[in-house]
Write an enzyme that holds these catalytic residues in place. Sequence first.
Site, PDB file in Angstrom:
ATOM      1  CD  GLU A  30       9.044 -24.755 -17.799  1.00 11.12           C
ATOM      2  OE1 GLU A  30       8.234 -24.166 -17.051  1.00 11.12           O
ATOM      3  OE2 GLU A  30      10.276 -24.650 -17.683  1.00 11.12           O
ATOM      4  CE  LYS A  70       8.141 -19.046  -6.429  1.00 10.77           C
ATOM      5  NZ  LYS A  70       7.436 -19.664  -7.576  1.00 10.77           N
ATOM      6  CD  GLU A  96      -3.618 -14.253 -13.012  1.00 10.88           C
ATOM      7  OE1 GLU A  96      -3.808 -13.185 -13.589  1.00 10.88           O
ATOM      8  OE2 GLU A  96      -2.902 -14.347 -11.985  1.00 10.88           O
ATOM      9  CB  CYS A 143      15.465 -20.109  -5.764  1.00  8.77           C
ATOM     10  SG  CYS A 143      14.437 -20.201  -7.220  1.00  8.77           S
ATOM     11  CD  GLU A 154       4.330 -24.470 -22.498  1.00  2.00           C
ATOM     12  OE1 GLU A 154       4.327 -24.704 -21.264  1.00  2.00           O
ATOM     13  OE2 GLU A 154       4.178 -23.331 -22.975  1.00  2.00           O
ATOM     14  CD  GLU A 207       4.156 -17.827  -8.231  1.00  5.11           C
ATOM     15  OE1 GLU A 207       4.787 -17.851  -9.297  1.00  5.11           O
ATOM     16  OE2 GLU A 207       4.347 -18.642  -7.308  1.00  5.11           O
ATOM     17  CB  CYS A 220       9.362 -21.836 -11.959  1.00  6.95           C
ATOM     18  SG  CYS A 220      10.874 -22.045 -12.831  1.00  6.95           S
ATOM     19  CB  SER A 224       6.573 -22.301 -19.987  1.00  2.00           C
ATOM     20  OG  SER A 224       5.769 -23.281 -19.372  1.00  2.00           O
TER      21      SER A 224
END
Lengths: 153, 571
Positions: free
Chosen positions: B278, B357, B365, B503, B281, B360, B298, B318
């Site tokens: 990241e 999560k 993907e 988190c 990037e 996710e 994230c 990102s």
Amino acid sequence: MQIIDVLKKYPASQTSLLEILLEIDRLKDNHYISKEEVHMISEYLGVRTSHVYSVLTFYTLLSTEPRGKHIIQVCKDIPCYVNDAFDVRKTLEKMLNMSVGQTSRDGLFTLEETACIGCCDEAPAMLIDLEPYTNLTRDKIERILASYREVTL
Amino acid sequence: MMNAMINNVSVEVEDGLTILEAARKYNINIPTLCHYPELHINSDCRICSVEIDGRKGLKTACSTPIKDGMNIITNSPRVLNARKTITELILANHDANCTACTRNLNCELQSLAKNLGIDINRFPSVLERKPLDLLNPSLVRNSNRCIKCGRCVDVCKNVQAMHVLETMHRGHEMTVGPAFDEPLNDQTCTFCGQCANVCPVGAIMEKDNTDVVWEKLHDPSVYVMVQIAPAVRVAIGETLDHENGLISNGKLVSALRHLGFDHIYDTNFTADLTIMEEGTELIDRIMNGGVLPMMTSCCPGWINFAEQRHPNIIDHISSCKSPQQMFGTLAKTYYADKSNIDSRDIYVVSVMPCTAKKYEATRKEFRSFYDIPDVDIVLTTRELSKMFRQMGVDFDLIKEEPFDNPFGITTGAAQLFGASGGVMEAALRTVYEIVNKKPLVDINFESVRGLQGIKEATVDLGGKEIKVAVSNGLANTKTLVEQIEAGTSPYTFIEIMACPGGCIGGGGQPYGTTNDVREARLASTYFIDEEMVCRKSHENEMILALYEDYLDEPNSEQAHHLLHTYYEARK
Ligand code: SF4
Ligand code: SF4
């Protein structure tokens, strides 16, 4: 009138919600707000569907299910109850051959109960499409129902 | 200051307190049920009713301001009787099969009933059973247990600005849920789980996946590996009668081994990797006129929010996978290659502070081979704690052991991922040193730490001052996103965490997450960072070795193929 035309009459702000709901309800012969309409309203006002649905289900004036052409609302509060030489609700149920919460087979009437409608001095009372009818007697109810049937015929 | 009497004790408190707050200062216990620190007071449940001399009827202590000269009784027979009756009425409309509920012995309604001495309910049950909402991978809604306290509505609407949940109907027919009582996955729910975290009973809970994990642990043909997120270790102790929330890495590893995991790894490793990808990037976007501000990727609650509500800003996010997903990919590619194991025989379990999560991990993907998820299953902190209890792990007796390699050596920077502002701080430590080619004098970025909803900092990158921002909680995030949409965002880099505090305050964390608890978890987070020998991701030797061995260099073709992803508008 299309729903979208109704919406456009009101400012796109949360405060218009109740008026919009009432107007759509008045506009439709089967007096209810459909899921698609909830989505359209929420998009127009920029509020979440949960908010529209919450307001819609809070008021007994409004419905999420199709109803009859005329909505009869019987007062279920104390003054009407004690002033009651006879039972308005039961009488109506018998005359219409259905119970509270139902719609007559011909789609003409839906019978509902409501909290006090402010006609305690002339109890017992009921509303049909928000028009108050007071000092009810059995005969009077019969005549009132007949008049609605005639107009529709 | 003002003087009043509570239960014949004279109290002196500052102006503007409620009776409840004043009583708590004097250790006078007034029970509550719908009340939750940091949420609105709606005095729905009326459990905190008290008597005030000269006032008719009972008053709710949570919402009534204390006044000079008031004489308050919190425990008269009338008050106690009212509380008992209310609780019995609630129980009569509640699926009170307590031993068949995950919240057994950890339920606010159950404790209240016990403390009020309700041994028998005078009212027969009026519960009309409704089906459960089991249709999404993250959360289960069981309205048979809902006591209509309104906490979930408040957190979803005001803290998260999502407004998925609302009250519907009224009076005794009132229910709580999404519009039309539809399943959560038909609504634009982020699966952040904040509703589950504040629910006093078991009416919204994470989807429990402990059974399938036990099954895999007992299957000798499967390599079961686990990764554990940074925020879990600073909180899980709260559920285990530990002196505080923090359990050391060493004890956690050893306890996980006790449960039967074959390999025990640290998500902090792929957090370091995330910083490399990241950070690179970001530098690339700054140098080559890419889309700015760049936003972190994230947090899956945030990604859901962006894809559903603000798809027009997707280019700002990102392309890096989250640390959880980078780990999953490496496990099924790099690790499988190196150890000559068929990726189908590897089962990756994550332990996360997060219910989103779980969702996710199911995204299409994130499947490297055979349409099998890279991360097979996700457990929340609460579920791991349940497994420890099932196994009877005693954290006082257990020995310390290190994480396994190759994904076990990490840095202080990676631990910061658990805190709001932590990804930003970790990224700045690395990006600053790479761009400016000199070491940072002070590596602590205090201005992005703490519970404030939106935080800012300014950093010198190659002689240019850039502004960065950090938000936590989706209502705050919305503010930053709307700036971008309006073209007025002054920032170059933005970190977003869907949950308040980041988190450490995730939807899968132990119950009772108030700001005091968040502060304690943050303190542990920064304590771990300080204790680490290496505190910058780009100095993690194992990460550098991984690039050498497999990934080439940050943002290389191979790294892009394995560690990056894309987003798309969703309904
Ligand atoms: S998971 Fe988050 S967005 Fe979904 S209903 Fe709960 S609080 Fe709202
Ligand atoms: S689901 Fe839980 S938090 Fe929401 S109203 Fe019901 S009991 Fe309260």
